[in-house]
Design a protein around this motif. Structure first.
Motif, short mmCIF file in Angstrom:
data_model
loop_
_atom_site.label_atom_id
_atom_site.label_comp_id
_atom_site.label_asym_id
_atom_site.label_seq_id
_atom_site.Cartn_x
_atom_site.Cartn_y
_atom_site.Cartn_z
N ASN A 1 2.27 1.70 -3.53
CA ASN A 1 1.22 2.23 -4.39
C ASN A 1 1.01 3.73 -4.14
N THR B 1 -6.07 -0.02 -2.10
CA THR B 1 -5.05 -0.35 -1.08
C THR B 1 -4.62 0.85 -0.25
N ASP C 1 0.83 -1.20 0.00
CA ASP C 1 0.00 0.00 0.00
C ASP C 1 0.87 1.26 0.00
#
Length: 266
Positions: A120, A264, A117
């Motif tokens: 990202n 996410t 996460d």
């Protein structure tokens, strides 16, 4: 606060931030314990052998193990929360997005394990924190490749230090001034005395992330709490985080939301 190049870790500001985060990570305290232990074992040169830092550490394996024990995730969580705080809390002297990006770069350089996460998030915001042109290219390559960062493998950003930069300068292109010195300084990144590269205070991407975080139960387009009929708001089918009062409001807002639409993030 100047800089001697346009890459990551090529400014006093970067190194100051790294020093503060190193302290927050408990590495200086860990360093003191290592020095004390070595001295007890009779090593009189212990203080010259141990330097624990998020960048340029003498014992990167020790630092990586310490960070991967949960310390890194805790630091990331705090930096992310600071970045997502209301814009009224924005610190013009220390851009929170820039700090998050620098922490990510340090972690990649050490070969730490970065949660998916967080990776990202870095991919979404690396252009929003005011990174210098060279630093932007470095982060883009690390995050997207080719030959980018892989968890567990130290990544070399190939940034030159001050002395290395000075020694590699072309004498024909950099003549000493009247004072006898060769000027290398450019405006430092990451805060109020910025570079013209922008920052998170004006970024529509960061604004959307903050709004999404602060008002998860309001329509992303107009801010209402329910549809006109009184029914619950519609949910973004992809990220499950953003809500809308109508498909028309969602379509209008999509040009902004699509930049951060990711399940996410939270």
């Amino acid at each position: 606060m100047g800089a001697w190049g346009y890459d990551l870790f090529q400014s006093d500001n970067d190194l100051d931030i790294v020093s503060e985060m190193t302290d927050d990570a408990g590495l200086y305290e860990l360093e003191k314990k290592a020095i004390a232990k070595a001295k007890e074992a009779g090593d009189s040169d212990a203080e010259d052998q141990f330097y624990y830092s998020l960048y340029g550490s003498s014992h990167p394996d020790v630092v990586r193990h310490h960070l991967d024990s949960g310390v890194l995730v805790d630091l990331i969580t705090k930096k992310k929360a600071k970045m997502l705080a209301p814009s009224s809390e924005y610190d013009f002297f220390r851009d929170p997005c820039y700090e998050l990006l620098l922490l990510g770069a340090c972690a990649m350089g050490l070969g730490c394990t970065l949660p998916s996460d967080h990776l990202n998030m870095l991919r979404k915001v690396y252009t929003e924190g005011g990174l210098m042109p060279g630093a932007l290219r470095q982060m883009r390559k690390a995050l997207f490749g080719p030959d980018g960062f892989t968890n567990g493998v130290p990544y070399d950003f190939e940034s030159k230090g001050l002395l290395e930069t000075a020694n590699s300068m072309d004498d024909d292109d950099h003549k000493p001034g009247a004072s006898g010195f060769v000027g290398m300084n450019v405006i430092g990144p990451g805060g109020f005395f910025g570079t013209g590269m922008g920052n998170s205070s004006t970024s529509p991407v960061i604004k959307e992330l903050r709004a999404q975080h602060a008002k998860p139960n309001a329509c992303g387009g107009c801010g209402v709490k329910a549809q006109q009929s009184g029914a619950a708001l519609l949910q973004c089918a992809k990220c499950k985080h953003r809500r809308y009062c109508s498909s028309a409001c969602q379509k209008k807002h999509w040009k902004v939301h699509k930049k951060v639409c990711d399940p996410t993030f939270y």
